[in-house]
Design an enzyme around this catalytic site. Structure first.
Site, PDB file in Angstrom:
ATOM      1  N   LYS A 277      -1.940  -2.728   8.064  1.00 29.90           N
ATOM      2  CA  LYS A 277      -3.064  -2.285   8.882  1.00 29.90           C
ATOM      3  C   LYS A 277      -3.072  -3.030  10.208  1.00 29.90           C
ATOM      4  O   LYS A 277      -2.798  -4.220  10.260  1.00 29.90           O
ATOM      5  CB  LYS A 277      -4.380  -2.531   8.137  1.00 29.90           C
ATOM      6  CG  LYS A 277      -4.571  -1.614   6.936  1.00 29.90           C
ATOM      7  CD  LYS A 277      -5.923  -1.850   6.298  1.00 29.90           C
ATOM      8  CE  LYS A 277      -6.164  -0.889   5.143  1.00 29.90           C
ATOM      9  NZ  LYS A 277      -7.474  -1.100   4.505  1.00 29.90           N
TER      10      LYS A 277
ATOM     11  N   TYR B  86      -9.990 -10.703  -6.154  1.00 30.20           N
ATOM     12  CA  TYR B  86      -9.170 -10.753  -7.368  1.00 30.20           C
ATOM     13  C   TYR B  86      -9.538 -11.928  -8.270  1.00 30.20           C
ATOM     14  O   TYR B  86      -9.221 -11.918  -9.449  1.00 30.20           O
ATOM     15  CB  TYR B  86      -7.678 -10.806  -6.999  1.00 30.20           C
ATOM     16  CG  TYR B  86      -7.240  -9.534  -6.322  1.00 30.20           C
ATOM     17  CD1 TYR B  86      -7.092  -8.349  -7.043  1.00 30.20           C
ATOM     18  CD2 TYR B  86      -7.005  -9.497  -4.952  1.00 30.20           C
ATOM     19  CE1 TYR B  86      -6.720  -7.176  -6.418  1.00 30.20           C
ATOM     20  CE2 TYR B  86      -6.629  -8.325  -4.323  1.00 30.20           C
ATOM     21  CZ  TYR B  86      -6.491  -7.170  -5.059  1.00 30.20           C
ATOM     22  OH  TYR B  86      -6.140  -6.002  -4.447  1.00 30.20           O
TER      23      TYR B  86
ATOM     24  N   ARG C 285      -1.040  -2.102  -6.729  1.00 32.31           N
ATOM     25  CA  ARG C 285      -1.298  -3.226  -5.814  1.00 32.31           C
ATOM     26  C   ARG C 285      -2.277  -4.212  -6.456  1.00 32.31           C
ATOM     27  O   ARG C 285      -2.062  -5.431  -6.424  1.00 32.31           O
ATOM     28  CB  ARG C 285      -1.855  -2.665  -4.506  1.00 32.31           C
ATOM     29  CG  ARG C 285      -2.228  -3.688  -3.428  1.00 32.31           C
ATOM     30  CD  ARG C 285      -2.584  -2.943  -2.147  1.00 32.31           C
ATOM     31  NE  ARG C 285      -3.195  -3.767  -1.137  1.00 32.31           N
ATOM     32  CZ  ARG C 285      -2.526  -4.519  -0.263  1.00 32.31           C
ATOM     33  NH1 ARG C 285      -1.210  -4.566  -0.303  1.00 32.31           N
ATOM     34  NH2 ARG C 285      -3.154  -5.232   0.651  1.00 32.31           N
TER      35      ARG C 285
ATOM     36  N   ARG D 230       0.850  -1.192   0.000  1.00 33.06           N
ATOM     37  CA  ARG D 230       0.000   0.000   0.000  1.00 33.06           C
ATOM     38  C   ARG D 230       0.887   1.244   0.000  1.00 33.06           C
ATOM     39  O   ARG D 230       2.009   1.225   0.509  1.00 33.06           O
ATOM     40  CB  ARG D 230      -0.890   0.025   1.240  1.00 33.06           C
ATOM     41  CG  ARG D 230      -1.819  -1.170   1.378  1.00 33.06           C
ATOM     42  CD  ARG D 230      -2.587  -1.101   2.698  1.00 33.06           C
ATOM     43  NE  ARG D 230      -3.493  -2.232   2.872  1.00 33.06           N
ATOM     44  CZ  ARG D 230      -3.173  -3.368   3.511  1.00 33.06           C
ATOM     45  NH1 ARG D 230      -1.960  -3.503   4.040  1.00 33.06           N
ATOM     46  NH2 ARG D 230      -4.052  -4.336   3.634  1.00 33.06           N
TER      47      ARG D 230
ATOM     48  N   HIS E 182      -2.848   2.675  -5.661  1.00 29.83           N
ATOM     49  CA  HIS E 182      -3.448   1.401  -5.272  1.00 29.83           C
ATOM     50  C   HIS E 182      -3.651   0.476  -6.463  1.00 29.83           C
ATOM     51  O   HIS E 182      -3.738  -0.747  -6.299  1.00 29.83           O
ATOM     52  CB  HIS E 182      -4.785   1.645  -4.566  1.00 29.83           C
ATOM     53  CG  HIS E 182      -5.051   0.690  -3.448  1.00 29.83           C
ATOM     54  ND1 HIS E 182      -4.277   0.637  -2.309  1.00 29.83           N
ATOM     55  CD2 HIS E 182      -5.994  -0.280  -3.305  1.00 29.83           C
ATOM     56  CE1 HIS E 182      -4.742  -0.315  -1.509  1.00 29.83           C
ATOM     57  NE2 HIS E 182      -5.772  -0.883  -2.091  1.00 29.83           N
TER      58      HIS E 182
ATOM     59  N   HIS F 117      -3.414  -9.399   3.769  1.00 29.48           N
ATOM     60  CA  HIS F 117      -4.848  -9.466   4.069  1.00 29.48           C
ATOM     61  C   HIS F 117      -5.084 -10.367   5.270  1.00 29.48           C
ATOM     62  O   HIS F 117      -4.513 -11.458   5.359  1.00 29.48           O
ATOM     63  CB  HIS F 117      -5.627 -10.023   2.875  1.00 29.48           C
ATOM     64  CG  HIS F 117      -5.769  -9.042   1.752  1.00 29.48           C
ATOM     65  ND1 HIS F 117      -6.093  -9.417   0.461  1.00 29.48           N
ATOM     66  CD2 HIS F 117      -5.648  -7.692   1.725  1.00 29.48           C
ATOM     67  CE1 HIS F 117      -6.160  -8.341  -0.299  1.00 29.48           C
ATOM     68  NE2 HIS F 117      -5.891  -7.290   0.438  1.00 29.48           N
TER      69      HIS F 117
END
Length: 306
Positions: free
Chosen positions: A179, A283, A251, A155, A248, A274
């Site tokens: 995150k 995806y 990514r 990111r 993004h 993730h």
């Protein structure tokens, strides 16, 4: 400050110092909870009923898209979970509320690989044609940023907060704090990219040391995500690419390209950082769209004529 606002202030401090949430999450919580406190008529937390919450949730659905509403409701649910945990309320009113979402599946936007190649080749050309040392250094840094975004799928926030100690160019690894402060390590497997990162690091060594971040500007400050966005817009225009490219999208392109190359989705999940495989599975929809395109245009049945 009323009773509800006081409790919200304490909750945000709890999130910052005990749960150690990142700045962006705290900012979102602060906005969401301020909106709620300004909406409700009562200031006493125990007086907030399921009906109060249902009315507020209905208003959120009218004002915002499903994804935004879902986030704001999640912020509120976390607050009331805290109230229950701290015995501020006897019973959580959310226990009597059923919430369902019908979110449209929005496919991630990717960059066609030939466009990525055009974009990068334009950057390298600008670097080769630089007339001043200042231009030469800036274009070198820009190339390093773009190459790393595309090579790792990180990111933009992760890239801009990379510390010098997070980047080990001899082992060819990058330590990323994602995150929720989750750590992951990713390999930079392309030797050309490693070489560019080495050249950038040598050229910007004093600036990197000045701010402590791996990506810096020539004033010795950490590179901001806005700077990266402006940089991408600049080279998109120079390359006469009509597609609007965002950080993004590198990514998304990274993940989709690996999936189309038959890489196991769980490896992709790990590389992207993730927390759930469900997030990565978005995806697969992109890959299926590509599959339809291939079968429609490349399958030999197209040439049959009866």
């Amino acid at each position: 400050m009323n009773n509800l606002q006081s409790h919200i202030k304490n909750y945000l401090e709890f999130c910052q110092y005990q749960k150690r949430l990142d700045k962006k999450t705290l900012k979102a919580y602060r906005i969401d909870l301020r909106q709620f406190s300004e909406h409700v008529c009562t200031t006493a937390v125990p007086d907030i009923t399921p009906d109060t919450l249902e009315g507020y949730i209905a208003e959120l659905h009218q004002k915002y898209k499903p994804k935004t509403s879902k986030r704001k409701i999640a912020s509120l649910k976390a607050l009331f979970h805290y109230f229950e945990y701290k015995d501020i309320i006897d019973r959580n009113p959310f226990h009597k509320i059923q919430i369902r979402f019908r979110e449209p599946v929005i496919l991630p936007k990717t960059i066609p690989l030939h466009t990525v190649e055009t974009f990068l080749s334009t950057m390298y050309r600008c670097h080769a044609e630089s007339k001043t040392d200042y231009q030469r250094k800036n274009t070198l840094r820009d190339i390093a940023v773009a190459e790393l975004l595309f090579s790792t799928g990180m990111r933009i926030s992760e890239l801009c907060t990379l510390k010098t100690s997070d980047v080990n160019l001899y082992d060819k690894t990058i330590l990323i704090y994602g995150k929720g402060s989750k750590e992951r390590k990713i390999q930079v497997a392309n030797d050309d990219v490693i070489q560019i990162l080495h050249k950038y690091q040598r050229a910007f060594s004093p600036h990197i040391e000045s701010c402590g971040y791996f990506f810096a500007n020539q004033s010795g400050r950490a590179l901001s995500d806005q700077s990266v966005r402006r940089m991408i817009n600049k080279y998109t225009a120079l390359a006469t690419i009509e597609l609007h490219i965002t950080p993004h999208m590198f990514r998304h392109t990274f993940a989709t390209s690996l999936l189309e190359a038959d890489v196991d989705i769980r490896y992709i999940q790990e590389m992207l950082g993730h927390s759930s495989i469900n997030i990565t599975e978005i995806y697969t929809h992109v890959a299926m769209a590509k599959q339809r395109d291939i079968l429609a245009n490349k399958h030999p049945r197209k040439t049959f004529c009866f």
